[in-house]
Scaffold this motif. Structure first.
Motif, PDB file in Angstrom:
ATOM      1  N   VAL A 436       0.856  -1.147  -0.016  1.00  0.00           N
ATOM      2  CA  VAL A 436      -0.072   0.034  -0.044  1.00  0.00           C
ATOM      3  C   VAL A 436       0.841   1.317   0.093  1.00  0.00           C
ATOM      4  CG1 VAL A 436      -1.669   1.263   1.234  1.00  0.00           C
ATOM      5  CG2 VAL A 436      -1.788  -1.305   1.168  1.00  0.00           C
ATOM      6  N   SER A 437       0.424   2.310  -0.725  1.00  0.00           N
ATOM      7  CA  SER A 437       1.026   3.603  -0.930  1.00  0.00           C
ATOM      8  C   SER A 437      -0.010   4.568  -0.826  1.00  0.00           C
ATOM      9  CB  SER A 437       1.942   3.671  -2.252  1.00  0.00           C
ATOM     10  OG  SER A 437       1.113   3.551  -3.252  1.00  0.00           O
ATOM     11  N   ASP A 438       0.312   5.953  -1.250  1.00  0.00           N
ATOM     12  CA  ASP A 438      -0.634   6.762  -1.304  1.00  0.00           C
ATOM     13  C   ASP A 438      -2.243   6.431  -2.157  1.00  0.00           C
ATOM     14  OD1 ASP A 438       0.681   8.708  -0.135  1.00  0.00           O
ATOM     15  OD2 ASP A 438       1.588   9.660  -2.004  1.00  0.00           O
ATOM     16  N   ASP A 439      -3.111   7.013  -1.279  1.00  0.00           N
ATOM     17  CA  ASP A 439      -4.446   6.415  -1.825  1.00  0.00           C
ATOM     18  C   ASP A 439      -4.685   4.834  -1.707  1.00  0.00           C
ATOM     19  OD1 ASP A 439      -5.245   9.016  -2.160  1.00  0.00           O
ATOM     20  OD2 ASP A 439      -4.466   8.856  -4.392  1.00  0.00           O
ATOM     21  N   GLY A 440      -3.988   4.427  -0.821  1.00  0.00           N
ATOM     22  CA  GLY A 440      -4.193   2.757  -0.813  1.00  0.00           C
ATOM     23  C   GLY A 440      -5.583   2.294  -0.288  1.00  0.00           C
ATOM     24  N   TYR A 441      -5.812   1.076  -0.301  1.00  0.00           N
ATOM     25  CA  TYR A 441      -7.042   0.490   0.157  1.00  0.00           C
ATOM     26  C   TYR A 441      -6.780  -0.826   0.892  1.00  0.00           C
ATOM     27  CZ  TYR A 441     -11.460  -1.513   0.027  1.00  0.00           C
ATOM     28  OH  TYR A 441     -12.611  -2.496   0.175  1.00  0.00           O
ATOM     29  N   ILE A 442      -7.411  -0.965   1.886  1.00  0.00           N
ATOM     30  CA  ILE A 442      -7.037  -2.577   2.876  1.00  0.00           C
ATOM     31  C   ILE A 442      -8.409  -2.827   3.076  1.00  0.00           C
ATOM     32  CG2 ILE A 442      -6.282  -3.612   4.573  1.00  0.00           C
ATOM     33  CD1 ILE A 442      -4.035  -1.963   4.719  1.00  0.00           C
ATOM     34  N   TYR A 443      -8.776  -4.332   2.716  1.00  0.00           N
ATOM     35  CA  TYR A 443     -10.079  -4.815   3.125  1.00  0.00           C
ATOM     36  C   TYR A 443      -9.736  -5.945   4.042  1.00  0.00           C
ATOM     37  CZ  TYR A 443     -14.278  -7.651   2.636  1.00  0.00           C
ATOM     38  OH  TYR A 443     -15.129  -8.431   2.875  1.00  0.00           O
ATOM     39  N   ALA A 444     -10.597  -5.861   5.113  1.00  0.00           N
ATOM     40  CA  ALA A 444     -10.567  -7.158   6.201  1.00  0.00           C
ATOM     41  C   ALA A 444     -11.858  -7.689   6.086  1.00  0.00           C
ATOM     42  CB  ALA A 444     -10.037  -6.645   7.422  1.00  0.00           C
ATOM     43  N   GLY A 445     -12.355  -8.897   5.655  1.00  0.00           N
ATOM     44  CA  GLY A 445     -13.400  -9.376   6.100  1.00  0.00           C
ATOM     45  C   GLY A 445     -13.628 -10.973   6.394  1.00  0.00           C
ATOM     46  N   VAL A 446     -14.625 -10.997   7.314  1.00  0.00           N
ATOM     47  CA  VAL A 446     -14.786 -12.571   7.799  1.00  0.00           C
ATOM     48  C   VAL A 446     -16.099 -13.053   7.497  1.00  0.00           C
ATOM     49  CG1 VAL A 446     -14.936 -14.010   9.733  1.00  0.00           C
ATOM     50  CG2 VAL A 446     -13.147 -11.949   9.729  1.00  0.00           C
ATOM     51  N   GLU A 447     -16.328 -14.037   6.720  1.00  0.00           N
ATOM     52  CA  GLU A 447     -17.455 -14.570   6.181  1.00  0.00           C
ATOM     53  C   GLU A 447     -17.777 -16.074   6.721  1.00  0.00           C
ATOM     54  OE1 GLU A 447     -19.797 -15.323   1.845  1.00  0.00           O
ATOM     55  OE2 GLU A 447     -17.510 -14.748   1.901  1.00  0.00           O
ATOM     56  N   TRP A 448     -19.036 -16.355   7.253  1.00  0.00           N
ATOM     57  CA  TRP A 448     -19.329 -17.632   7.648  1.00  0.00           C
ATOM     58  C   TRP A 448     -19.880 -18.460   6.666  1.00  0.00           C
ATOM     59  CZ3 TRP A 448     -20.428 -18.941  13.106  1.00  0.00           C
ATOM     60  CH2 TRP A 448     -21.132 -20.013  13.471  1.00  0.00           C
ATOM     61  N   LYS A 449     -19.336 -19.486   6.276  1.00  0.00           N
ATOM     62  CA  LYS A 449     -19.568 -20.505   5.357  1.00  0.00           C
ATOM     63  C   LYS A 449     -19.606 -21.937   5.821  1.00  0.00           C
ATOM     64  CE  LYS A 449     -17.983 -18.290   1.053  1.00  0.00           C
ATOM     65  NZ  LYS A 449     -17.401 -18.485  -0.308  1.00  0.00           N
ATOM     66  N   GLU A 450     -20.817 -22.331   6.344  1.00  0.00           N
ATOM     67  CA  GLU A 450     -21.133 -23.613   6.559  1.00  0.00           C
ATOM     68  C   GLU A 450     -20.372 -24.044   7.698  1.00  0.00           C
ATOM     69  OE1 GLU A 450     -21.117 -26.576   3.453  1.00  0.00           O
ATOM     70  OE2 GLU A 450     -22.715 -25.552   2.483  1.00  0.00           O
ATOM     71  N   GLN A 451     -19.337 -25.045   7.765  1.00  0.00           N
ATOM     72  CA  GLN A 451     -18.584 -25.524   8.992  1.00  0.00           C
ATOM     73  C   GLN A 451     -17.071 -24.735   8.709  1.00  0.00           C
ATOM     74  OE1 GLN A 451     -19.728 -27.050  11.409  1.00  0.00           O
ATOM     75  NE2 GLN A 451     -21.453 -27.200  10.542  1.00  0.00           N
ATOM     76  N   GLU A 452     -17.031 -23.451   8.135  1.00  0.00           N
ATOM     77  CA  GLU A 452     -15.596 -22.945   7.864  1.00  0.00           C
ATOM     78  C   GLU A 452     -15.915 -21.604   8.004  1.00  0.00           C
ATOM     79  OE1 GLU A 452     -13.374 -24.156   4.676  1.00  0.00           O
ATOM     80  OE2 GLU A 452     -14.675 -23.025   3.446  1.00  0.00           O
ATOM     81  N   LEU A 453     -14.762 -20.688   8.582  1.00  0.00           N
ATOM     82  CA  LEU A 453     -14.810 -19.194   8.350  1.00  0.00           C
ATOM     83  C   LEU A 453     -13.864 -18.734   7.053  1.00  0.00           C
ATOM     84  CD1 LEU A 453     -14.552 -18.142  11.913  1.00  0.00           C
ATOM     85  CD2 LEU A 453     -16.710 -18.273  10.432  1.00  0.00           C
ATOM     86  N   LEU A 454     -14.472 -18.141   6.099  1.00  0.00           N
ATOM     87  CA  LEU A 454     -13.276 -17.434   5.093  1.00  0.00           C
ATOM     88  C   LEU A 454     -12.998 -16.107   5.529  1.00  0.00           C
ATOM     89  CD1 LEU A 454     -12.225 -17.839   2.300  1.00  0.00           C
ATOM     90  CD2 LEU A 454     -14.300 -16.913   1.345  1.00  0.00           C
TER      91      LEU A 454
END
Length: 531
Positions: A436-454
C-alpha cells in the motif's frame, strides 16, 4: 514282582484257553458234521474191499484238509473204545495209545480234556493238551481224539523259556486235583490243591510262592516260583531300580549344573545389570558369560545404560536451563508491565495537557501491546482479533505519511468463534510494508460458510510475482528468513498448522500492479475443539 508273575500267568491261561478252544471247534466240526460221519457209516456198511479202500481214502482226505487248515492242530484220529483201536491218524502214533492213562483236566458226558503229557505224535517230543469227543454215529462207540499242534503251547513248556525263568507250572482239573505238576516234591500229582494251599489267587506253600488262574471250563493253571528265586528277582529289580534312579539323579544333576551355568548364572548377571541401571556408571567393566546370546544382551543393556545416563545428564542441563529461563521469563514479564505502566502515565499527561492526538496514539498503542503480549494459553476470538487490528491500523495511519482507507466486513456470528492470537495483524502489516502507498486501500472481511470461516485480507498495492508468493509460503526458503520478507506470514502459516492441523488452509493471490489477496480457511468445529 508278584504283579508281573500274575500278568504272565494270565497270558499263559489265555494261550492255553485259545489252544483248547481251537481243539473244541475242530472236534465239533468233525463229530457233528455230515460229511465225515456219513463216510464212516458207509465204511461200516460196505463189505467190498475196493469200495472200503475208496471210502477210507476219502475220510483221510477230509481229515487232512481240516488238519491243514488248522495249523495249531497236531495228531488227529478216531478211537474205537470197544475194541481199543484207532484209525485214520494223520501222523504216526508213538507207542501204545491208552486214553485211560492220560491226565484228565476236565471230564463231561461226551467230551474229556487231557493234559499236559508227552505227545503220541511220533513227529514231535513235547508236552501237549488233547480233547476226546464222542462221535455221533449209530451202533458205533467211536471217539474223536485231537492233540494241540507243535506251536500251539510252545510258550508254556518250551525248554528255551526255562533257561531264563525259574517258574514251574501246575495244572488242576475242574475238581481242584493236581493233574500235572512240575514240582512233584512240593505239589504231588493226584492230590487236591486245597489240601496244600488255600483257594486264594496267590500264596506261599513251603519254599514256593504260587499264583493261580482259573479257566472258563473249570480247570486252573498255577505258577510256582521258589521263594529264594523270587527274593533274588526282587533284589535284582531293586538293584536295577536303584541304578536307574542314581543314573537319573546323576543326569538330572548334570543337566541342572549345565542349566545353571548356561542359563541361570548368565540371567543372574543380566538381572544384576538391569538392577544397576541407575546405581552404577556405564563405564564400569561388564562381566562376560562367554555365551554369545547373553553377551550380546549384556552389551545392548550396557548401551542402553549409557543412553539413560546421557538422558540424565541432558535432563540435568535442561533443568538448569529451565531455572534460568524462569528468571528470564520474570524479567520479560517485568519489562512489558513497566512499558505499559509508562504508556499509561504518558496517556494521562497528554490528556491533562490537552494533547488529544498523542492521547489517542498512546491509548491505541497500550491496548495493542496488552493484547499482543497476552499469555499464549489465553483464549482469543475473531472479535478480539478485529479489535486489535483496528487499534493497529489506527496507529499505522498516524505513523505513515501517506493516506490509505480501511474497510472491514465481519459476520456477527463469527465474532465469538475461537481463533489463534495475533493471526490477522501480520498479514495486514505485510500489506502495509510491501504493497500500500498513497490512496491505498485495505479490506478485511470474515465470512461464515457452513462449517468454516473465510478470512480475506486484500489490498490494492503493487502486488508481487508468483516467485515471491512461493517464497512466502515456503518455510525453507532463504528469503523468508530476512526481516520484513515473510516472517509474519511464516508465523501465520505455522500457527494455523499447530492449531488446526491439515484442516486449515492459507492461499495468496497476487499480480504485479493489481494488489494482493490473502485468504484463510478456518474450520469452525476443529477450531473450537483444538482451542
Amino acid at each position: 514282582m508278584e504283579n508281573a508273575l500274575q500278568s504272565n500267568l494270565k497270558q499263559d491261561l489265555t494261550t492255553l484257553e485259545n489252544a483248547i478252544n481251537n481243539l473244541n471247534h475242530v472236534s465239533q466240526q468233525l463229530a457233528y458234521g455230515g460229511g465225515t460221519n456219513r463216510l464212516l457209516e458207509q465204511l461200516q456198511a460196505e463189505s467190498e474191499p475196493y469200495e472200503r479202500l475208496r471210502i477210507m481214502n476219502e475220510i483221510k482226505t477230509e481229515l487232512n484238509v481240516i488238519s491243514f487248515s488248522n495249523p495249531n492242530v497236531g495228531l488227529l484220529m478216531y478211537y474205537d473204545a470197544g475194541q481199543g483201536t484207532y484209525n485214520f491218524e494223520n501222523f504216526r502214533v508213538r507207542g501204545t495209545f491208552k486214553p485211560e492213562r492220560l491226565p484228565v483236566m476236565a471230564e463231561y458226558p461226551e467230551i474229556t480234556y487231557y493234559g499236559p503229557y508227552k505227545s503220541y505224535n511220533g513227529s514231535i517230543n513235547q508236552y501237549v493238551f488233547s480233547i476226546m469227543r464222542k462221535v455221533n454215529l449209530q451202533e458205533q462207540n467211536a471217539y474223536l481224539y485231537i492233540e494241540t499242534g507243535r506251536n500251539a503251547i510252545q510258550s508254556l513248556f518250551a525248554p528255551q523259556n526255562r533257561k531264563d525263568s525259574s517258574r514251574r507250572l501246575l495244572i488242576l482239573d475242574n475238581k481242584g486235583r493236581i493233574a500235572f505238576s512240575e514240582v512233584p516234591e512240593a505239589f504231588p500229582e493226584n492230590v487236591s490243591f486245597s489240601q496244600l494251599a488255600s483257594n486264594a489267587k496267590s500264596g506261599i506253600h513251603g519254599d514256593y510262592f504260587w499264583n493261580r488262574e482259573q479257566s472258563n471250563q473249570g480247570w486252573s493253571i498255577v505258577s510256582v516260583t521258589p521263594e529264594k528265586e523270587l527274593n533274588r528277582e526282587r533284589n535284582r529289580w531293586l538293584v536295577q531300580i536303584t541304578v536307574i534312579f542314581l543314573a537319573f539323579l546323576f543326569v538330572a544333576t548334570f543337566f541342572s549344573w549345565v542349566l545353571w551355568k548356561m542359563v541361570y548364572r548368565p540371567l543372574d548377571k543380566f538381572h544384576k545389570e538391569i538392577k544397576s541401571l541407575v546405581d552404577s556408571h556405564p563405564e564400569e567393566p561388564v562381566e562376560v558369560t562367554h555365551i554369545p546370546e547373553f553377551d550380546y544382551l549384556l552389551y545392548q543393556t550396557r548401551r542402553m545404560k549409557g543412553k539413560i545416563w546421557s538422558l540424565y545428564e541432558e535432563i540435568e542441563v535442561k533443568e538448569k536451563r529451565r531455572a534460568d529461563l524462569e528468571v528470564e521469563k520474570l524479567l520479560y514479564q517485568i519489562n512489558p508491565h513497566f512499558l505499559m505502566n509508562t504508556l499509561d502515565t504518558v496517556h494521562w499527561l497528554a490528556l491533562m495537557n490537552g494533547q488529544k492526538e498523542i492521547d489517542r496514539l498512546v491509548l491505541s498503542l497500550n491496548k495493542l501491546l496488552h493484547y499482543n503480549l497476552g499469555k499464549m494459553g489465553e483464549t482469543s476470538t475473531i472479535g478480539d482479533e478485529i479489535e486489535a487490528l483496528k487499534e493497529y491500523l489506527q496507529l499505522q495511519q498516524i505513523r505513515y505519511d501517506f493516506q490509505f482507507d480501511v474497510d472491514m466486513d465481519v459476520d456477527e456470528k463469527a465474532l465469538l468463534i475461537p481463533c489463534p492470537r495475533f493471526l490477522l495483524q501480520p498479514i495486514v502489516e505485510n500489506a502495509l510494508y510491501h504493497g500500500v502507498s498513497d490512496d491505498g486501500y485495505i479490506y478485511a472481511g470474515v465470512e461464515w460458510k457452513e462449517q468454516e470461516l473465510l478470512v480475506t485480507i486484500q489490498d490494492n498495492g503493487a502486488g508481487m510475482q508468483q516467485e515471491m508468493i512461493d517464497r512466502l509460503l515456503d518455510d525453507d526458503a532463504k528469503e523468508s528468513h530476512k526481516v520484513g520478507m515473510g516472517i509474519g506470514m511464516k508465523y501465520v502459516k505455522r500457527i494455523l498448522y499447530a492449531t488446526y492441523g491439515e484442516t486449515a488452509a492459507m492461499e495468496i493471490k497476487s499480480e504485479p500492479g493489481a494488489g494482493t489477496m490473502v485468504q484463510l480457511r478456518l474450520p469452525i468445529t476443529g477450531g473450537e475443539q483444538n482451542l
